[in-house]
Design an enzyme around this catalytic site. Structure first.
Site, PDB file in Angstrom:
ATOM      1  N   GLN A   1       2.171  -6.119  -3.007  1.00 29.86           N
ATOM      2  CA  GLN A   1       2.422  -6.199  -1.703  1.00 29.86           C
ATOM      3  C   GLN A   1       3.852  -5.513  -1.372  1.00 29.86           C
ATOM      4  OE1 GLN A   1       1.573  -9.498  -3.072  1.00 29.86           O
ATOM      5  NE2 GLN A   1      -0.243  -8.638  -2.656  1.00 29.86           N
TER       6      GLN A   1
ATOM      7  N   GLY B   1      -4.364  -4.697  -3.805  1.00 27.33           N
ATOM      8  CA  GLY B   1      -5.509  -3.498  -4.059  1.00 27.33           C
ATOM      9  C   GLY B   1      -4.690  -2.078  -4.555  1.00 27.33           C
ATOM     10  N   HIS B   2      -4.360  -2.041  -6.057  1.00 26.37           N
ATOM     11  CA  HIS B   2      -3.739  -0.863  -6.421  1.00 26.37           C
ATOM     12  C   HIS B   2      -4.668   0.147  -7.012  1.00 26.37           C
ATOM     13  CE1 HIS B   2       0.190  -3.937  -7.016  1.00 26.37           C
ATOM     14  NE2 HIS B   2      -0.397  -3.633  -5.853  1.00 26.37           N
TER      15      HIS B   2
ATOM     16  N   ASP C   1       0.876  -1.223   0.050  1.00 26.55           N
ATOM     17  CA  ASP C   1      -0.107  -0.010   0.044  1.00 26.55           C
ATOM     18  C   ASP C   1       0.820   1.257  -0.243  1.00 26.55           C
ATOM     19  OD1 ASP C   1      -2.109  -1.603   0.123  1.00 26.55           O
ATOM     20  OD2 ASP C   1      -2.410  -1.701   2.456  1.00 26.55           O
TER      21      ASP C   1
ATOM     22  N   LYS D   1       1.901   1.908  -5.018  1.00 26.89           N
ATOM     23  CA  LYS D   1       2.544   1.328  -6.457  1.00 26.89           C
ATOM     24  C   LYS D   1       1.465   1.689  -7.693  1.00 26.89           C
ATOM     25  CE  LYS D   1       2.503  -2.531  -4.271  1.00 26.89           C
ATOM     26  NZ  LYS D   1       2.181  -2.248  -2.920  1.00 26.89           N
TER      27      LYS D   1
HETATM   28  P1  GDP Z   1      -0.634   0.217  -3.569  1.00 27.08           P
HETATM   29  O1  GDP Z   1      -1.266  -1.268  -2.983  1.00 27.08           O
HETATM   30  O2  GDP Z   1       0.793   0.254  -3.404  1.00 27.08           O
HETATM   31  O3  GDP Z   1      -0.865   0.541  -5.063  1.00 27.08           O
HETATM   32  O4  GDP Z   1      -1.600   1.324  -2.786  1.00 27.08           O
HETATM   33  P2  GDP Z   1      -3.008   1.463  -2.377  1.00 27.08           P
HETATM   34  O5  GDP Z   1      -3.612   1.979  -3.396  1.00 27.08           O
HETATM   35  O6  GDP Z   1      -3.355   0.395  -1.619  1.00 27.08           O
HETATM   36  O7  GDP Z   1      -2.788   2.501  -1.341  1.00 27.08           O
HETATM   37  C1  GDP Z   1      -2.243   3.733  -1.355  1.00 27.08           C
HETATM   38  C2  GDP Z   1      -3.383   4.971  -1.115  1.00 27.08           C
HETATM   39  O8  GDP Z   1      -2.828   6.362  -1.308  1.00 27.08           O
HETATM   40  C3  GDP Z   1      -4.521   4.984  -2.226  1.00 27.08           C
HETATM   41  O9  GDP Z   1      -5.477   5.334  -1.635  1.00 27.08           O
HETATM   42  C4  GDP Z   1      -3.850   6.132  -3.210  1.00 27.08           C
HETATM   43  O10 GDP Z   1      -5.095   6.704  -3.722  1.00 27.08           O
HETATM   44  C5  GDP Z   1      -3.370   6.982  -2.356  1.00 27.08           C
HETATM   45  N1  GDP Z   1      -2.044   7.814  -2.815  1.00 27.08           N
HETATM   46  C6  GDP Z   1      -1.269   7.630  -3.419  1.00 27.08           C
HETATM   47  N2  GDP Z   1      -0.078   8.231  -3.585  1.00 27.08           N
HETATM   48  C7  GDP Z   1      -0.640   9.357  -2.763  1.00 27.08           C
HETATM   49  C8  GDP Z   1       0.230  10.449  -2.423  1.00 27.08           C
HETATM   50  O11 GDP Z   1       1.199  10.783  -2.743  1.00 27.08           O
HETATM   51  N3  GDP Z   1      -0.832  11.424  -1.654  1.00 27.08           N
HETATM   52  C9  GDP Z   1      -1.870  10.995  -0.807  1.00 27.08           C
HETATM   53  N4  GDP Z   1      -2.343  11.784  -0.062  1.00 27.08           N
HETATM   54  N5  GDP Z   1      -2.441   9.692  -1.502  1.00 27.08           N
HETATM   55  C10 GDP Z   1      -1.756   8.981  -2.272  1.00 27.08           C
HETATM   56  P1  IMO Z   2      -0.811  -4.220  -2.183  1.00 27.02           P
HETATM   57  O1  IMO Z   2      -0.577  -4.944  -3.423  1.00 27.02           O
HETATM   58  C1  IMO Z   2      -0.865  -4.646   2.350  1.00 27.02           C
HETATM   59  C2  IMO Z   2      -0.987  -8.486   3.875  1.00 27.02           C
HETATM   60  C3  IMO Z   2      -2.275  -9.162   4.499  1.00 27.02           C
HETATM   61  C4  IMO Z   2      -1.573 -10.055   5.492  1.00 27.02           C
HETATM   62  C5  IMO Z   2      -0.497 -10.661   4.727  1.00 27.02           C
HETATM   63  C6  IMO Z   2      -0.693 -11.884   4.213  1.00 27.02           C
HETATM   64  O2  IMO Z   2      -2.094  -3.697  -2.192  1.00 27.02           O
HETATM   65  O3  IMO Z   2       0.224  -3.484  -1.532  1.00 27.02           O
HETATM   66  P2  IMO Z   2      -2.454 -12.878   2.123  1.00 27.02           P
HETATM   67  O4  IMO Z   2      -3.859 -12.555   1.828  1.00 27.02           O
HETATM   68  O5  IMO Z   2      -1.435 -12.399   1.063  1.00 27.02           O
HETATM   69  O6  IMO Z   2      -2.237 -14.117   2.574  1.00 27.02           O
HETATM   70  O7  IMO Z   2      -2.019 -11.945   3.667  1.00 27.02           O
HETATM   71  O8  IMO Z   2      -0.197  -9.708   3.741  1.00 27.02           O
HETATM   72  N1  IMO Z   2      -1.264  -8.195   2.664  1.00 27.02           N
HETATM   73  C7  IMO Z   2      -1.366  -6.889   2.053  1.00 27.02           C
HETATM   74  N2  IMO Z   2      -0.897  -5.661   2.822  1.00 27.02           N
HETATM   75  N3  IMO Z   2      -1.111  -4.429   0.838  1.00 27.02           N
HETATM   76  C8  IMO Z   2      -1.159  -5.654   0.012  1.00 27.02           C
HETATM   77  O9  IMO Z   2      -1.013  -5.628  -1.302  1.00 27.02           O
HETATM   78  C9  IMO Z   2      -1.203  -6.933   0.512  1.00 27.02           C
HETATM   79  N4  IMO Z   2      -1.278  -8.212   0.261  1.00 27.02           N
HETATM   80  C10 IMO Z   2      -1.370  -8.908   1.436  1.00 27.02           C
HETATM   81  O10 IMO Z   2      -2.702  -7.947   5.128  1.00 27.02           O
HETATM   82  O11 IMO Z   2      -0.980  -9.506   6.834  1.00 27.02           O
HETATM   83 MG    MG Z   3      -2.913  -1.678  -1.745  1.00 30.44          MG
END
Ligand code: GDP
Ligand code: IMO
Ligand code: MG
Length: 427
Positions: free
Chosen positions: A226, A42-43, A15, A18
């Site tokens: 991840q 969840g991207h 999170d 990415k």
């Molecule tokens: P990922 O799994 O690495 O793709 O990240 P996620 O999408 O799960 O979580 C990142 C969250 O931060 C999302 O809600 C993005 O929309 C948000 N986000 C990404 N870059 C920025 C940033 O520079 N500032 C803020 N405030 N939010 C951001």
């Molecule tokens: P993105 O790509 C954050 C965490 C879960 C748990 C552990 C194992 O959005 O960054 P799993 O379901 O893979 O067996 O869970 O890894 N986890 C993540 N945490 N971002 C993710 O993906 C994750 N994918 C798995 O919360 O602790």
């Molecule tokens: Mg994510």
């Protein structure tokens, strides 16, 4: 000469942003390819005031002229895939045109999800906090050499193999006293139905196709899911995911030669978050943790769970830079830190009372973070368009990260939108 493949991955516990950064970088590439994980990811990315969340599909999909590939290292749940495709179609996209799937990718079966739940329930307090998407059980079958793959769908005895796997899983579920009577039938029905959507896509020998792209001088970006600290080998085992989230995972997850590595983009959140259980040395249990969660909107994009929040951990970050061979850091979400007077950054650990700059392999070790305090910035940086416009104290924060990690911060994200991105032209 072949072009080199660039790799983009998470440097913390996932999170980091990415999805957003892949979307922003996609115009520079011809192909974006996911190399591991599955719908546990969840991207999110944002443009034109709308947020989109992807789970299995690469984050380059919104650029219709670009090819997107789901690699062999990914595990696919056809039901979630179908939902994602429908969401894209509602936006007027036709993903069949630019999304291809490796024949070697493994399938998440309905019972993999139930097994995930059964194992977690059995672990009780020591549960991993899995996303319950069936990731662990699917990779378990893969390494046990009993999984089903995309290429199997096209074989005549697929349904027999599928039913045999379901029966085998039922025996394990029974041994865990896991009650699946009410749920399994409808899960199986929707799973089989969703194959119709999956079959509309071209299944490819992705390793050959990517090699061809590179030979023809095309640019390929490998997208990780991840984060490094959730890696099966190098995370705090067993509180990890079941795949190799590190740069090495891109080679096995796409079938690449290691000599073809180009840049390695490490996505770093300006503070830290983690969902699920496991060690998190800089976790904040006070108002500051609550503040970061609220201002950073730190709730899981896949499960909606509140993310644990804490200060930036440079011990962990230096480890991630080392393991991945990071050439470029993309620093995200520093806008969330605006208005905090003093920012703490962890530079060392005390492990069982002894000062160190290394992460212990034993996750029962007692880790106390040792902090350096840096000055914060008051300014709202979310509208800044160039590095020069950023406040000096934020530049000092960036310099501190660069000095400690010896990696350059070449991209700075200051908001969730595509446009809220600064490329440092001096880097
Ligand atoms: P990922 O799994 O690495 O793709 O990240 P996620 O999408 O799960 O979580 C990142 C969250 O931060 C999302 O809600 C993005 O929309 C948000 N986000 C990404 N870059 C920025 C940033 O520079 N500032 C803020 N405030 N939010 C951001
Ligand atoms: P993105 O790509 C954050 C965490 C879960 C748990 C552990 C194992 O959005 O960054 P799993 O379901 O893979 O067996 O869970 O890894 N986890 C993540 N945490 N971002 C993710 O993906 C994750 N994918 C798995 O919360 O602790
Ligand atoms: Mg994510």
């Amino acid at each position: 000469m072949d072009t080199k493949i660039d790799i983009l991955l998470g440097m913390q516990w996932g999170d980091e942003g990415k999805g957003k950064v892949v979307d922003v970088l996609t115009p520079k590439y011809d192909v974006v390819a996911r190399f591991q994980g599955g719908p546990n990811a969840g991207h999110s990315l944002e443009f034109n005031g709308k947020r989109h969340v992807l789970h299995i599909i690469p984050s380059g999909i919104f650029h219709e002229s670009k090819t997107n590939i789901i690699g062999n290292g990914v595990v696919i749940d056809p039901v979630i895939f179908e939902e994602e495709i429908h969401d894209l179609e509602k936006l007027g996209l036709t993903p069949e045109k630019n999304l291809f799937i490796s024949r070697r990718a493994h399938l998440i079966l309905p019972t993999h999800k139930l097994l995930d739940a059964a194992y977690e329930a059995h672990k009780g307090k020591s549960k991993i906090g899995s996303t319950l998407k069936g990731i662990g059980p699917t990779y378990t079958d893969k390494t046990a050499r009993t999984g089903l793959r995309i290429c199997d769908i096209e074989t005549l005895d697929f349904i027999d193999s599928f039913n045999a796997k379901i029966e085998e899983h039922k025996i394990i579920l029974d041994s865990y006293n896991y009650d699946y009577q009410e749920t399994l039938k409808s899960m199986v029905d929707s799973w089989l139905k969703s194959l119709n959507t999956l079959k509309k896509f071209r299944f490819i020998d992705a390793e050959y196709e990517i090699a061809e792209y590179l030979k023809r001088g095309k640019y390929v970006l490998a997208e990780g899911a991840q984060g490094t600290l959730l890696d099966l080998e190098f995370g705090a085992y067993p509180f990890v995911t079941s795949s190799n989230t590190i740069a090495a995972g891109a080679f096995s997850g796409l079938g690449l030669a290691t000599r073809l590595t180009g840049r390695v983009y490490g996505i770093v959140k300006a503070y830290c978050t983690r969902v699920g259980s496991g060690p998190f040395p800089t976790e904040l249990f006070d108002d500051m943790g609550e503040y970061l969660r609220k201002v950073g909107n730190e709730f899981g994009a896949t499960t909606g769970r509140p993310r644990r929040c804490g200060w930036l951990d440079l011990v962990a970050l230096k480890y991630a830079v080392m393991i991945n061979g990071v050439t470029d850091i993309a620093l995200t979400k520093a806008d969330v830190l605006s208005d905090i007077q003093e920012l703490k950054v962890c530079t060392n650990y005390k492990v069982n009372g002894i000062l160190t700059d290394r992460i212990p392999a034993d996750n029962n070790a007692k880790i106390e973070p040792v902090y350096t305090t840096l000055k914060g910035w008051k300014e709202n940086i979310s509208k800044c368009k160039t590095y020069e416009e950023l406040p000096q104290t934020f530049k000092d924060y960036i310099k501190f990260i660069e000095d400690e990690t010896k990696a350059q911060v070449s991209i700075i994200s200051v908001g969730p939108d595509r446009d809220a991105t600064i490329f440092r032209n001096d880097k």
